[in-house]
Every structure is written in structure tokens, then in C-alpha cells.
Scaffold this motif. Sequence first.
Motif, PDB file in Angstrom:
ATOM      1  N   UNK A 198       0.864  -1.174   0.000  1.00 46.70           N
ATOM      2  CA  UNK A 198       0.000   0.000   0.000  1.00 46.70           C
ATOM      3  C   UNK A 198       0.902   1.226   0.000  1.00 46.70           C
ATOM      4  N   UNK A 199       0.831   2.025  -1.055  1.00 46.98           N
ATOM      5  CA  UNK A 199       1.753   3.147  -1.265  1.00 46.98           C
ATOM      6  C   UNK A 199       0.948   4.443  -1.345  1.00 46.98           C
ATOM      7  N   UNK A 200       1.011   5.248  -0.285  1.00 48.76           N
ATOM      8  CA  UNK A 200       0.271   6.506  -0.211  1.00 48.76           C
ATOM      9  C   UNK A 200       1.171   7.647  -0.680  1.00 48.76           C
ATOM     10  N   UNK A 201       0.613   8.558  -1.460  1.00 44.79           N
ATOM     11  CA  UNK A 201       1.358   9.626  -2.129  1.00 44.79           C
ATOM     12  C   UNK A 201       2.510   9.023  -2.928  1.00 44.79           C
ATOM     13  N   UNK A 202       2.179   8.238  -3.969  1.00 41.92           N
ATOM     14  CA  UNK A 202       3.168   7.409  -4.660  1.00 41.92           C
ATOM     15  C   UNK A 202       4.002   8.163  -5.687  1.00 41.92           C
ATOM     16  N   UNK A 203       4.971   8.935  -5.237  1.00 41.62           N
ATOM     17  CA  UNK A 203       5.824   9.688  -6.141  1.00 41.62           C
ATOM     18  C   UNK A 203       6.648   8.773  -7.050  1.00 41.62           C
ATOM     19  N   UNK A 204       6.947   7.560  -6.584  1.00 40.83           N
ATOM     20  CA  UNK A 204       7.759   6.628  -7.363  1.00 40.83           C
ATOM     21  C   UNK A 204       6.903   5.541  -7.995  1.00 40.83           C
TER      22      UNK A 204
END
Length: 250
Positions: A198-204
Amino acid sequence: MRTGGWRDQLNRKIPLPWPSKKGGPRLEQSEYRSYRAVHPFDERFDVETSGLAYDLPTGHESDAYNNGYFGVAPSIFLSIFEQLDLDYRDFTFVDAGSGKGRALLLAAGYPFREIVGIELSPALDRIARSNIARYLSRHGRGNGAPVSSVQGDVAEYRWPSGPLLVYMWNSFTAPVMERVLNNLQAALLKEAREIYLVYVHPELEQMLDSLPWLERLWFAEIEMSEEDYSAWAFPVRSEVCAVYRAIARA
């Protein structure tokens, strides 16, 4: 995985709603809505998870890739986890870059097998440990899972055995993320099991999307509650999240 309306947004490209904390220009302090606001979550549970901190020197080589700390909006976290159709009793929850531990306390409301936070900053780790002890002593152990904060570099973390739910809130930039993902893939190859990320604010996001062993399940923008917005540092009312599933390949 229950997707519901999320499936319609699976391939939608959503611009991140506020600037990169390190990968791009930061806001001027006057542009933040509530730079040091105390979240009602802290007042309700007598913990300290609020505040925005960018500079967290530890002397570790990974300091250069640290994106800073800001606690996840509880309504965003709960909205995400309401969408996951998993038997949490089988999973260890690992927060990669856990800061002051707000996500760990929120995860304590679910019946995970174990809840672990990995935090590079000794100062934030001390706060997280205090928060965990205070929260559990005053409000019980929720669904009974042991909750802990571990001080260290998540890029060097040895992933525990069994199914994993890995959570991260844009805590670090590409050099650390690459090492984290390589180690996670190695753990998957060593032991085939269920792994969700789970990746929140996924800049990458593009880095994760390029990996053949990760399948993106959904990618969506989620609006937060008024309570969360009252203590939100950034000039937006939403957050972006991507959820992935690891696939063991021979």
C-alpha cells in the motif's frame, strides 16, 4: 481484493495533489495550512503523532534520501483498508518509514498477526515507542496483535516470514526505494507467499509499475474527512494511493 469503484480508476493517471517533499520544490512555510497543527487524533488518544518535519539528521548515509515526516490522515488510511478484502489475521503489517507511529496505531484496529514500524530517525522512533505504549495501555490492544517500532534503515530490513502487508507514505526517494524493493523481491523468491504493498502519495509509482513481479491493483484519489483537513498541512483535501500485489515468478 475487492475493487468496486476503484477498478474504474485503475489506469487513470492522477497528478499528485501537493509538491514532492524532497524530489521537487517545497512549499514556503507561509503556504502550508497548518504547519504544526495538533490533530484531533492526538487529543483523543493522548499521543503525539502530529507535525511536519523535513530535516531529520541521523548521521546515516540514507539521510540524503529521507522525505521527512507527516502523519497519514486517519480517514485516508481507514478508507484504503476498508477496500482490502484480506484476512488480516494471516498478515504482518510493516510500515516502511513509520515516523511517530500514527499508521501503527491505526493498524492496531485490525486483526493483524503482528504490526511493525521501521524508522530511521532515533528521535521519531522514541516518540513512536512512547505513543505505542501509551495507546495500548490506555486503550487496550485492539485486536490483540503485538505492535512495535524498530529503529533502523528499512533498506536493510529483513522481512519477516509469512504473508506481508507493506505500507509506506512516501518516506524516501528512489535510491532507498530501489533497495527496499530488491530486498522485498528477494524475500518473495526465498519464500513464496502473499505480499501486498500500500503506497500513499506514490511519487515513485513508475518505478513500481515497471517491475514484472508487482501487479498494480488500483490507483485512486481519496478525499479526507473535515477533521483530518482541519490539521492537514497541505492546501488540498485529498490524497493519492496505489495498491500492488507481489507475484512470485520462477
